[in-house]
Design an enzyme around this catalytic site. Structure first.
Site, mmCIF file in Angstrom:
data_model
loop_
_atom_site.group_PDB
_atom_site.id
_atom_site.type_symbol
_atom_site.label_atom_id
_atom_site.label_comp_id
_atom_site.label_asym_id
_atom_site.label_seq_id
_atom_site.Cartn_x
_atom_site.Cartn_y
_atom_site.Cartn_z
ATOM 1 C CB CYS A 1 -9.747 -6.385 -7.537
ATOM 2 S SG CYS A 1 -8.198 -6.039 -8.386
ATOM 3 C CD GLU B 1 -3.080 -1.163 2.077
ATOM 4 O OE1 GLU B 1 -3.018 -0.381 3.054
ATOM 5 O OE2 GLU B 1 -4.043 -1.921 1.850
ATOM 6 C CD GLU C 1 -5.021 -10.865 -5.969
ATOM 7 O OE1 GLU C 1 -4.436 -9.798 -5.626
ATOM 8 O OE2 GLU C 1 -6.143 -11.175 -5.551
ATOM 9 C CB CYS D 1 -6.093 -9.161 -9.813
ATOM 10 S SG CYS D 1 -5.104 -8.000 -8.828
HETATM 11 N N1 THU Z 1 -6.137 -6.176 -2.671
HETATM 12 C C1 THU Z 1 -5.347 -7.146 -3.235
HETATM 13 O O1 THU Z 1 -4.159 -7.281 -2.900
HETATM 14 N N2 THU Z 1 -5.908 -7.956 -4.163
HETATM 15 C C2 THU Z 1 -7.196 -7.868 -4.600
HETATM 16 O O2 THU Z 1 -7.577 -8.567 -5.531
HETATM 17 C C3 THU Z 1 -8.128 -6.961 -3.933
HETATM 18 C C4 THU Z 1 -7.520 -5.964 -3.027
HETATM 19 C C5 THU Z 1 -5.528 -5.283 -1.677
HETATM 20 C C6 THU Z 1 -5.350 -3.879 -2.148
HETATM 21 C C7 THU Z 1 -5.349 -3.114 -0.840
HETATM 22 O O3 THU Z 1 -4.031 -3.115 -0.318
HETATM 23 C C8 THU Z 1 -6.214 -3.955 0.084
HETATM 24 O O4 THU Z 1 -6.336 -5.233 -0.544
HETATM 25 C C9 THU Z 1 -7.608 -3.401 0.325
HETATM 26 O O5 THU Z 1 -8.257 -3.151 -0.880
#
Ligand code: THU
Length: 160
Positions: free
Chosen positions: A112, A64, A75, A115
């Site tokens: 998401c 982040e 991912e 990804c």
């Molecule tokens: N996040 C992922 O790493 N992968 C996903 O497919 C969905 C979201 C992370 C991004 C962010 O750091 C946290 O999850 C909250 O959205």
């Protein structure tokens, strides 16, 4: 007018020791990778482990940033690591797991949309299906036969 029906079948496992051994191991590696998440803002940790056709396993965790739109999903970190280290090698499977200390995740958390698109591109690039294994912190485990089951109307290079 006609209708198109899209169906997806998902294998559901009650526990990880019911999974084929190599996917159980992959999920274990993904769980270990949760410690590498940098998620001070959401406190939502995500880790992905990819299994390559040469047997290598690479992991990625979400990274982040105070500028939120810079956040990197686990991912895509894992897929980029694989593509950078082994650009010629197919990816056979990806295991994805999450941890949320504020709201424990008891169901599989799916990737998401962005990804899913990158997973779809990776399948096209190497012309193979990528198995997707999903588990929350606990609960059932989903095994999908192909990443495209997560993105039925995918966009790909044939449109360009
Ligand atoms: N996040 C992922 O790493 N992968 C996903 O497919 C969905 C979201 C992370 C991004 C962010 O750091 C946290 O999850 C909250 O959205």
């Amino acid at each position: 007018m006609k209708k198109i029906s899209l169906t997806t079948s998902i294998e559901v496992y009650a526990s990880k020791d019911e999974l084929p051994e190599k996917f159980e191991h992959l999920l274990d590696e993904a769980k270990k990778g949760l410690t590498k998440s940098y998620a001070p803002y959401s406190e939502f940790r995500v880790s992905a482990a990819v299994l390559l056709a040469n047997g290598e396993i690479l992991t990625g965790a979400n990274q982040e940033n105070a500028a939120y739109s810079m956040c990197l999903c686990a991912e895509r970190v894992a897929l980029s690591a694989a593509s950078s280290e082994f650009p010629e090698v197919q990816i056979e499977a990806i295991a994805i797991t999450v941890e949320n200390k504020n709201n424990p995740v008891v169901a599989p958390a799916a990737p998401c949309g962005a990804c899913r698109q990158v997973l779809s591109e990776t399948e096209d690039r190497f012309n193979n299906k990528i198995k997707v294994i999903l588990q929350g912190e606990s609960g059932e485990i989903y095994l999908l036969n192909t990443a495209k089951d997560l993105l039925p109307l995918f966009f790909d290079g044939t449109f360009l």
